[in-house]
Design a protein around this motif. Sequence first.
Motif, PDB file in Angstrom:
ATOM      1  N   HIS A  79       0.983  -1.134  -0.022  1.00 27.74           N
ATOM      2  CA  HIS A  79      -0.181  -0.041  -0.121  1.00 27.74           C
ATOM      3  C   HIS A  79       0.860   1.163   0.137  1.00 27.74           C
ATOM      4  CE1 HIS A  79      -3.101   2.817   0.619  1.00 27.74           C
ATOM      5  NE2 HIS A  79      -2.612   3.425   1.775  1.00 27.74           N
ATOM      6  N   LEU A  80       1.822   1.323   0.874  1.00 22.98           N
ATOM      7  CA  LEU A  80       2.655   2.352   0.880  1.00 22.98           C
ATOM      8  C   LEU A  80       3.496   2.756  -0.154  1.00 22.98           C
ATOM      9  CD1 LEU A  80       4.110   2.100   4.811  1.00 22.98           C
ATOM     10  CD2 LEU A  80       2.376   4.084   3.579  1.00 22.98           C
ATOM     11  N   GLU A  81       4.126   1.730  -0.917  1.00 29.87           N
ATOM     12  CA  GLU A  81       4.846   1.767  -2.138  1.00 29.87           C
ATOM     13  C   GLU A  81       3.946   2.159  -3.478  1.00 29.87           C
ATOM     14  OE1 GLU A  81       7.610  -1.035  -3.393  1.00 29.87           O
ATOM     15  OE2 GLU A  81       8.586  -0.980  -1.250  1.00 29.87           O
ATOM     16  N   ARG A  82       2.843   1.496  -3.418  1.00 31.00           N
ATOM     17  CA  ARG A  82       1.857   1.793  -4.827  1.00 31.00           C
ATOM     18  C   ARG A  82       1.124   2.923  -4.558  1.00 31.00           C
ATOM     19  NH1 ARG A  82       0.324  -2.976  -7.313  1.00 31.00           N
ATOM     20  NH2 ARG A  82       2.147  -4.187  -7.793  1.00 31.00           N
ATOM     21  N   ASN A  83       0.843   3.650  -3.571  1.00 35.30           N
ATOM     22  CA  ASN A  83      -0.201   4.604  -3.141  1.00 35.30           C
ATOM     23  C   ASN A  83       0.545   5.923  -2.773  1.00 35.30           C
ATOM     24  OD1 ASN A  83      -2.427   3.183  -4.236  1.00 35.30           O
ATOM     25  ND2 ASN A  83      -2.802   2.417  -2.116  1.00 35.30           N
ATOM     26  N   TRP A  84       1.709   5.728  -2.028  1.00 31.92           N
ATOM     27  CA  TRP A  84       2.114   7.106  -1.401  1.00 31.92           C
ATOM     28  C   TRP A  84       3.721   6.896  -1.812  1.00 31.92           C
ATOM     29  CZ3 TRP A  84      -0.777  10.311   1.193  1.00 31.92           C
ATOM     30  CH2 TRP A  84      -1.662   9.913   1.756  1.00 31.92           C
ATOM     31  N   ASN A  85       4.117   6.075  -2.651  1.00 32.58           N
ATOM     32  CA  ASN A  85       5.529   6.139  -2.928  1.00 32.58           C
ATOM     33  C   ASN A  85       6.506   6.154  -1.857  1.00 32.58           C
ATOM     34  OD1 ASN A  85       7.498   5.871  -5.206  1.00 32.58           O
ATOM     35  ND2 ASN A  85       7.727   8.158  -5.359  1.00 32.58           N
ATOM     36  N   ILE A  86       6.099   5.476  -0.955  1.00 30.26           N
ATOM     37  CA  ILE A  86       7.204   5.324   0.156  1.00 30.26           C
ATOM     38  C   ILE A  86       7.555   4.211   0.345  1.00 30.26           C
ATOM     39  CG2 ILE A  86       7.024   5.487   2.811  1.00 30.26           C
ATOM     40  CD1 ILE A  86       4.638   7.250   2.648  1.00 30.26           C
ATOM     41  N   ILE A  88       9.971   1.154   2.501  1.00 31.82           N
ATOM     42  CA  ILE A  88      10.242   0.984   3.838  1.00 31.82           C
ATOM     43  C   ILE A  88      11.591   0.375   3.776  1.00 31.82           C
ATOM     44  CG2 ILE A  88       9.792  -0.793   5.932  1.00 31.82           C
ATOM     45  CD1 ILE A  88       6.797  -0.766   4.939  1.00 31.82           C
ATOM     46  N   PRO A  89      12.648   1.007   4.659  1.00 35.40           N
ATOM     47  CA  PRO A  89      13.732   0.632   4.712  1.00 35.40           C
ATOM     48  C   PRO A  89      13.947  -0.838   5.302  1.00 35.40           C
ATOM     49  CG  PRO A  89      13.673   2.670   5.589  1.00 35.40           C
ATOM     50  CD  PRO A  89      12.403   2.428   5.429  1.00 35.40           C
ATOM     51  N   GLY A  90      14.832  -1.693   4.963  1.00 37.16           N
ATOM     52  CA  GLY A  90      15.099  -2.919   5.445  1.00 37.16           C
ATOM     53  C   GLY A  90      14.284  -3.929   5.166  1.00 37.16           C
ATOM     54  N   PHE A  91      13.387  -3.935   4.210  1.00 42.01           N
ATOM     55  CA  PHE A  91      12.431  -5.075   3.896  1.00 42.01           C
ATOM     56  C   PHE A  91      12.709  -4.916   2.320  1.00 42.01           C
ATOM     57  CE2 PHE A  91      10.526  -3.684   7.899  1.00 42.01           C
ATOM     58  CZ  PHE A  91      10.233  -4.918   8.346  1.00 42.01           C
ATOM     59  N   ALA A  92      12.668  -6.152   1.939  1.00 37.85           N
ATOM     60  CA  ALA A  92      12.941  -6.489   0.182  1.00 37.85           C
ATOM     61  C   ALA A  92      11.656  -6.114  -0.284  1.00 37.85           C
ATOM     62  CB  ALA A  92      13.281  -7.656   0.071  1.00 37.85           C
ATOM     63  N   SER A  93      11.696  -5.437  -1.331  1.00 37.54           N
ATOM     64  CA  SER A  93      10.703  -4.970  -2.207  1.00 37.54           C
ATOM     65  C   SER A  93      10.597  -5.196  -3.645  1.00 37.54           C
ATOM     66  CB  SER A  93      10.008  -3.515  -1.684  1.00 37.54           C
ATOM     67  OG  SER A  93      11.035  -2.667  -1.973  1.00 37.54           O
ATOM     68  N   GLU A  94      11.554  -5.806  -4.067  1.00 39.96           N
ATOM     69  CA  GLU A  94      11.945  -6.062  -5.356  1.00 39.96           C
ATOM     70  C   GLU A  94      10.673  -6.648  -6.263  1.00 39.96           C
ATOM     71  OE1 GLU A  94      14.106  -7.138  -3.253  1.00 39.96           O
ATOM     72  OE2 GLU A  94      15.457  -5.501  -3.344  1.00 39.96           O
ATOM     73  N   GLU A  95      10.163  -7.723  -5.379  1.00 38.23           N
ATOM     74  CA  GLU A  95       8.892  -7.979  -6.152  1.00 38.23           C
ATOM     75  C   GLU A  95       7.800  -7.279  -6.244  1.00 38.23           C
ATOM     76  OE1 GLU A  95       6.912 -10.017  -2.015  1.00 38.23           O
ATOM     77  OE2 GLU A  95       8.927 -10.941  -3.185  1.00 38.23           O
ATOM     78  N   ILE A  96       7.649  -6.363  -5.526  1.00 40.00           N
ATOM     79  CA  ILE A  96       6.498  -5.242  -5.443  1.00 40.00           C
ATOM     80  C   ILE A  96       6.936  -4.220  -6.782  1.00 40.00           C
ATOM     81  CG2 ILE A  96       5.379  -3.326  -4.550  1.00 40.00           C
ATOM     82  CD1 ILE A  96       5.533  -4.935  -1.787  1.00 40.00           C
ATOM     83  N   ARG A  97       8.309  -3.736  -6.811  1.00 40.72           N
ATOM     84  CA  ARG A  97       8.460  -2.807  -7.676  1.00 40.72           C
ATOM     85  C   ARG A  97       8.681  -3.465  -9.178  1.00 40.72           C
ATOM     86  NH1 ARG A  97      13.599  -0.552  -4.375  1.00 40.72           N
ATOM     87  NH2 ARG A  97      12.386   0.306  -2.717  1.00 40.72           N
ATOM     88  N   SER A  98       8.968  -4.570  -9.392  1.00 36.91           N
ATOM     89  CA  SER A  98       8.961  -5.112 -10.575  1.00 36.91           C
ATOM     90  C   SER A  98       7.506  -5.355 -11.371  1.00 36.91           C
ATOM     91  CB  SER A  98       9.655  -6.595 -10.724  1.00 36.91           C
ATOM     92  OG  SER A  98       8.974  -7.587  -9.823  1.00 36.91           O
ATOM     93  N   VAL A  99       6.399  -5.408 -10.381  1.00 36.13           N
ATOM     94  CA  VAL A  99       5.105  -5.548 -10.934  1.00 36.13           C
ATOM     95  C   VAL A  99       4.789  -4.258 -11.444  1.00 36.13           C
ATOM     96  CG1 VAL A  99       2.687  -5.984  -9.946  1.00 36.13           C
ATOM     97  CG2 VAL A  99       4.528  -7.370  -9.222  1.00 36.13           C
ATOM     98  N   ARG A 100       5.101  -3.451 -11.083  1.00 37.74           N
ATOM     99  CA  ARG A 100       4.556  -2.082 -11.487  1.00 37.74           C
ATOM    100  C   ARG A 100       5.309  -1.432 -12.329  1.00 37.74           C
ATOM    101  NH1 ARG A 100       1.817   2.691  -7.824  1.00 37.74           N
ATOM    102  NH2 ARG A 100       0.509   3.625  -9.662  1.00 37.74           N
ATOM    103  N   LYS A 101       5.017  -1.573 -13.694  1.00 35.81           N
ATOM    104  CA  LYS A 101       5.660  -1.000 -14.847  1.00 35.81           C
ATOM    105  C   LYS A 101       4.888  -0.184 -15.654  1.00 35.81           C
ATOM    106  CE  LYS A 101       9.191  -4.549 -15.255  1.00 35.81           C
ATOM    107  NZ  LYS A 101       9.819  -5.392 -15.794  1.00 35.81           N
ATOM    108  N   SER A 102       5.604   0.884 -16.110  1.00 31.76           N
ATOM    109  CA  SER A 102       4.574   1.951 -17.026  1.00 31.76           C
ATOM    110  C   SER A 102       4.461   1.347 -18.306  1.00 31.76           C
ATOM    111  CB  SER A 102       5.086   3.279 -16.801  1.00 31.76           C
ATOM    112  OG  SER A 102       6.322   3.336 -17.138  1.00 31.76           O
ATOM    113  N   ASN A 103       3.218   1.206 -18.754  1.00 36.44           N
ATOM    114  CA  ASN A 103       3.120   0.687 -20.257  1.00 36.44           C
ATOM    115  C   ASN A 103       2.714   1.925 -21.127  1.00 36.44           C
ATOM    116  OD1 ASN A 103       3.708  -1.767 -21.652  1.00 36.44           O
ATOM    117  ND2 ASN A 103       1.601  -2.443 -21.040  1.00 36.44           N
ATOM    118  N   VAL A 104       3.616   2.597 -21.819  1.00 35.36           N
ATOM    119  CA  VAL A 104       3.487   3.788 -22.784  1.00 35.36           C
ATOM    120  C   VAL A 104       3.023   3.196 -24.238  1.00 35.36           C
ATOM    121  CG1 VAL A 104       4.386   5.848 -23.693  1.00 35.36           C
ATOM    122  CG2 VAL A 104       5.279   4.950 -21.307  1.00 35.36           C
TER     123      VAL A 104
END
Length: 127
Positions: A79-86, A88-104
Amino acid sequence: MTSPNSGLDMGESSSSLITKRKIQEMVAQIDPSERLEPEVEDILLELADEFIESVTQFACKLATHRKSSTLEVKDVQLHLERNWNIRIPGFASEEIRSVRKSNVPASHTQKVTAVNNAKAAMAGTSK
């Protein structure tokens, strides 16, 4: 009761999750000479409470969507990464970031290229 070093107020006497003292401590860390007006402290407390409540509610919905009755860090993190661009240090979030790619769309890219070419042509003729 206040949790040690957390600034979270767990007592029944206050409906605020964060104390005014904690807000003052945070301000002092940024600028020791700065003081907040009481109205500003109240607004900051209200915003913090609303933010915490909003994030918790949405994270609970995500946990429910996963068919889980346990709220996990990944729910809050998503929720924080997707909606607030926040992040959380210390927690792996590569799987979350890789899911959201812009499709131009290709049509948009073509239009941007055409506009940039037209700008370049205008700049070249004005010299």
